[in-house]
Design a protein around this motif. Structure first.
Motif, PDB file in Angstrom:
ATOM      1  N   ILE A   1      35.274  36.724  36.241  1.00 20.67           N
ATOM      2  CA  ILE A   1      34.061  36.634  37.062  1.00 20.67           C
ATOM      3  C   ILE A   1      32.886  37.297  36.358  1.00 20.67           C
ATOM      4  CG2 ILE A   1      33.015  37.321  39.263  1.00 20.67           C
ATOM      5  CD1 ILE A   1      35.753  37.071  40.543  1.00 20.67           C
ATOM      6  N   GLY A   2      33.158  38.370  35.603  1.00 23.06           N
ATOM      7  CA  GLY A   2      32.100  39.063  34.879  1.00 23.06           C
ATOM      8  C   GLY A   2      31.754  40.411  35.458  1.00 23.06           C
ATOM      9  N   MET A   3      32.527  40.903  36.423  1.00 19.47           N
ATOM     10  CA  MET A   3      32.292  42.217  37.023  1.00 19.47           C
ATOM     11  C   MET A   3      33.424  43.147  36.589  1.00 19.47           C
ATOM     12  SD  MET A   3      30.998  41.140  40.858  1.00 19.47           S
ATOM     13  CE  MET A   3      32.557  40.343  41.257  1.00 19.47           C
ATOM     14  N   ASN A   4      33.146  43.986  35.622  1.00 19.69           N
ATOM     15  CA  ASN A   4      34.188  44.815  35.042  1.00 19.69           C
ATOM     16  C   ASN A   4      34.616  45.963  35.945  1.00 19.69           C
ATOM     17  OD1 ASN A   4      34.164  43.246  32.702  1.00 19.69           O
ATOM     18  ND2 ASN A   4      32.556  44.480  31.773  1.00 19.69           N
ATOM     19  N   GLU A   5      33.821  46.324  36.920  1.00 14.64           N
ATOM     20  CA  GLU A   5      34.130  47.457  37.789  1.00 14.64           C
ATOM     21  C   GLU A   5      34.266  47.075  39.254  1.00 14.64           C
ATOM     22  OE1 GLU A   5      34.908  50.327  36.621  1.00 14.64           O
ATOM     23  OE2 GLU A   5      34.407  49.864  34.549  1.00 14.64           O
ATOM     24  N   THR A   6      34.136  45.800  39.570  1.00 17.80           N
ATOM     25  CA  THR A   6      34.199  45.348  40.956  1.00 17.80           C
ATOM     26  C   THR A   6      35.156  44.156  41.039  1.00 17.80           C
ATOM     27  OG1 THR A   6      31.909  46.010  41.290  1.00 17.80           O
ATOM     28  CG2 THR A   6      32.863  44.548  42.919  1.00 17.80           C
ATOM     29  N   PRO A   7      36.150  44.228  41.890  1.00 18.41           N
ATOM     30  CA  PRO A   7      36.562  45.344  42.743  1.00 18.41           C
ATOM     31  C   PRO A   7      37.080  46.526  41.922  1.00 18.41           C
ATOM     32  CG  PRO A   7      37.569  43.266  43.455  1.00 18.41           C
ATOM     33  CD  PRO A   7      36.999  43.039  42.110  1.00 18.41           C
ATOM     34  N   PRO A   8      36.980  47.744  42.465  1.00 22.13           N
ATOM     35  CA  PRO A   8      37.440  48.921  41.703  1.00 22.13           C
ATOM     36  C   PRO A   8      38.943  48.908  41.488  1.00 22.13           C
ATOM     37  CG  PRO A   8      36.727  49.526  43.916  1.00 22.13           C
ATOM     38  CD  PRO A   8      36.365  48.105  43.740  1.00 22.13           C
ATOM     39  N   ASN A   9      39.365  49.741  40.540  1.00 24.33           N
ATOM     40  CA  ASN A   9      40.792  49.786  40.192  1.00 24.33           C
ATOM     41  C   ASN A   9      41.666  50.150  41.388  1.00 24.33           C
ATOM     42  OD1 ASN A   9      40.285  49.136  37.502  1.00 24.33           O
ATOM     43  ND2 ASN A   9      40.014  51.273  36.921  1.00 24.33           N
ATOM     44  N   THR A  10      41.184  51.037  42.238  1.00 24.99           N
ATOM     45  CA  THR A  10      41.971  51.449  43.398  1.00 24.99           C
ATOM     46  C   THR A  10      42.271  50.267  44.315  1.00 24.99           C
ATOM     47  OG1 THR A  10      40.894  53.616  43.295  1.00 24.99           O
ATOM     48  CG2 THR A  10      42.088  53.077  45.310  1.00 24.99           C
ATOM     49  N   VAL A  11      41.290  49.404  44.495  1.00 22.47           N
ATOM     50  CA  VAL A  11      41.480  48.232  45.356  1.00 22.47           C
ATOM     51  C   VAL A  11      42.488  47.272  44.743  1.00 22.47           C
ATOM     52  CG1 VAL A  11      40.335  46.251  46.390  1.00 22.47           C
ATOM     53  CG2 VAL A  11      39.172  48.461  46.347  1.00 22.47           C
ATOM     54  N   LEU A  12      42.354  47.010  43.447  1.00 26.65           N
ATOM     55  CA  LEU A  12      43.267  46.087  42.786  1.00 26.65           C
ATOM     56  C   LEU A  12      44.700  46.623  42.797  1.00 26.65           C
ATOM     57  CD1 LEU A  12      41.235  44.788  39.706  1.00 26.65           C
ATOM     58  CD2 LEU A  12      41.527  43.754  41.954  1.00 26.65           C
ATOM     59  N   ILE A  13      44.869  47.910  42.540  1.00 23.03           N
ATOM     60  CA  ILE A  13      46.206  48.496  42.528  1.00 23.03           C
ATOM     61  C   ILE A  13      46.821  48.452  43.926  1.00 23.03           C
ATOM     62  CG2 ILE A  13      47.481  50.646  42.200  1.00 23.03           C
ATOM     63  CD1 ILE A  13      45.578  51.295  39.920  1.00 23.03           C
ATOM     64  N   GLY A  14      46.016  48.767  44.945  1.00 26.02           N
ATOM     65  CA  GLY A  14      46.529  48.701  46.315  1.00 26.02           C
ATOM     66  C   GLY A  14      46.945  47.288  46.696  1.00 26.02           C
ATOM     67  N   LEU A  15      46.109  46.306  46.357  1.00 26.91           N
ATOM     68  CA  LEU A  15      46.453  44.910  46.650  1.00 26.91           C
ATOM     69  C   LEU A  15      47.699  44.488  45.879  1.00 26.91           C
ATOM     70  CD1 LEU A  15      45.626  42.319  48.108  1.00 26.91           C
ATOM     71  CD2 LEU A  15      44.133  41.777  46.174  1.00 26.91           C
ATOM     72  N   ALA A  16      47.801  44.917  44.615  1.00 31.59           N
ATOM     73  CA  ALA A  16      48.978  44.575  43.813  1.00 31.59           C
ATOM     74  C   ALA A  16      50.245  45.201  44.391  1.00 31.59           C
ATOM     75  CB  ALA A  16      48.771  45.023  42.368  1.00 31.59           C
ATOM     76  N   LEU A  17      50.139  46.407  44.917  1.00 30.90           N
ATOM     77  CA  LEU A  17      51.305  47.061  45.511  1.00 30.90           C
ATOM     78  C   LEU A  17      51.788  46.321  46.760  1.00 30.90           C
ATOM     79  CD1 LEU A  17      50.408  50.853  45.136  1.00 30.90           C
ATOM     80  CD2 LEU A  17      52.211  49.599  43.949  1.00 30.90           C
ATOM     81  N   PHE A  18      50.848  45.859  47.585  1.00 31.59           N
ATOM     82  CA  PHE A  18      51.253  45.122  48.781  1.00 31.59           C
ATOM     83  C   PHE A  18      51.887  43.780  48.396  1.00 31.59           C
ATOM     84  CE2 PHE A  18      48.385  47.960  51.158  1.00 31.59           C
ATOM     85  CZ  PHE A  18      49.195  48.237  52.239  1.00 31.59           C
ATOM     86  N   LEU A  19      51.312  43.080  47.424  1.00 32.89           N
ATOM     87  CA  LEU A  19      51.902  41.815  46.980  1.00 32.89           C
ATOM     88  C   LEU A  19      53.279  42.053  46.357  1.00 32.89           C
ATOM     89  CD1 LEU A  19      48.850  39.924  45.427  1.00 32.89           C
ATOM     90  CD2 LEU A  19      49.935  39.552  47.640  1.00 32.89           C
ATOM     91  N   THR A  20      53.418  43.165  45.638  1.00 33.70           N
ATOM     92  CA  THR A  20      54.722  43.512  45.078  1.00 33.70           C
ATOM     93  C   THR A  20      55.746  43.737  46.186  1.00 33.70           C
ATOM     94  OG1 THR A  20      53.649  44.533  43.161  1.00 33.70           O
ATOM     95  CG2 THR A  20      55.944  45.133  43.593  1.00 33.70           C
ATOM     96  N   THR A  21      55.319  44.402  47.253  1.00 32.62           N
ATOM     97  CA  THR A  21      56.220  44.616  48.392  1.00 32.62           C
ATOM     98  C   THR A  21      56.640  43.294  49.023  1.00 32.62           C
ATOM     99  OG1 THR A  21      55.119  46.730  48.831  1.00 32.62           O
ATOM    100  CG2 THR A  21      56.477  45.811  50.594  1.00 32.62           C
TER     101      THR A  21
END
Length: 239
Positions: A73-93
């Motif tokens: 998309i071109g946004m290196n800081e949005t969404p922040p890392n915390t959001v991506l990690i949280g979303l990845a953890l839920f998808l992993t679950t």
């Protein structure tokens, strides 16, 4: 009367009272040692839990794809890392829920109840994880790791050790993540090329193409419901 009863009953009571500490002393050390081992093992698992999540679950593929989406998309800081990690953890679950449920029923609960030893708990706990990793691992990656480790050629999956299976699984996950990321990059790259061509045709060479391309890419991503498409594709990519 009461005094005689007490006098008569005192020897047996004294004998039981003297024997009770011996029984407790004989049973307590073993129980305390087993409990201490479980506590130490639990703390060890918690300490290495982030590494286990990355190496043994679907988290690796998911977080890489989400990171590549952010860069596409071109946004290196949005969404922040915390959001991506949280979303990845839920998808992993979500993707690992059958495996985690089987691990909990077959290994964790019996081990905490004292019905399994450490070796038996480890073997029963790794069985569903190995089954999941085998399904996601390519034969070429597995053969590569067996060759690099200079181990004997296995005749079946049971002969493949975790030291070969885990890096093979990670390598296959990296390959799958980059394949999905490449497909995600293509439409955003097309928008960048179109915007750059239009700006050059108009003679607006001093204007950065990202200034116009970024809002267009965000608009397109929102209109096609991009987050839902990406998440559905990620979950469906596990078999």
């Amino acid at each position: 009367m009461i005094g005689s009863i007490v006098a008569c009953g005192w020897p047996s009571f004294a004998a039981h009272a003297a024997a009770a500490p011996a029984v407790v002393a004989a049973a307590t050390p073993g129980m305390e040692t087993a409990q201490a081992l479980r506590v130490v093992l639990g703390l060890t698992v918690l300490a290495v839990l982030p590494a286990l999540v990355v190496c043994l679950t679907s988290f690796l593929r998911i977080i890489i794809v989400l990171s590549m989406l952010r860069h596409a998309i071109g946004m290196n800081e949005t969404p922040p890392n915390t959001v991506l990690i949280g979303l990845a953890l839920f998808l992993t679950t979500f993707t690992m829920s059958p495996v985690l449920q089987k691990l909990n029923v077959d290994a964790f609960e019996p081990f905490m109840a004292g019905k399994l030893s450490i070796e038996e708990g480890y073997g029963k706990g790794m069985a569903p994880l190995r089954e999941f990793m085998v399904r996601q691992t390519r034969e070429e990656d597995l053969a590569l790791m067996v060759e690099l480790s200079k181990a004997p050629i296995p005749q079946s999956m049971d002969e493949i050790g975790n030291i070969q299976l885990i890096p093979s699984f990670m390598l296959s996950e990296l390959r799958a993540a980059f394949q999905i990321g490449f497909v995600i990059f293509l439409p955003f790259l097309l928008i960048d090329l179109i915007v750059s061509s239009i700006l050059m045709a108009l003679g607006m060479m001093m204007m950065p193409p990202t200034t116009i391309a970024l809002p267009l890419k965000i608009l397109m991503f929102v209109l096609v419901d991009g987050w839902s498409l990406v998440l559905k594709s990620l979950v469906a990519s596990f078999h």
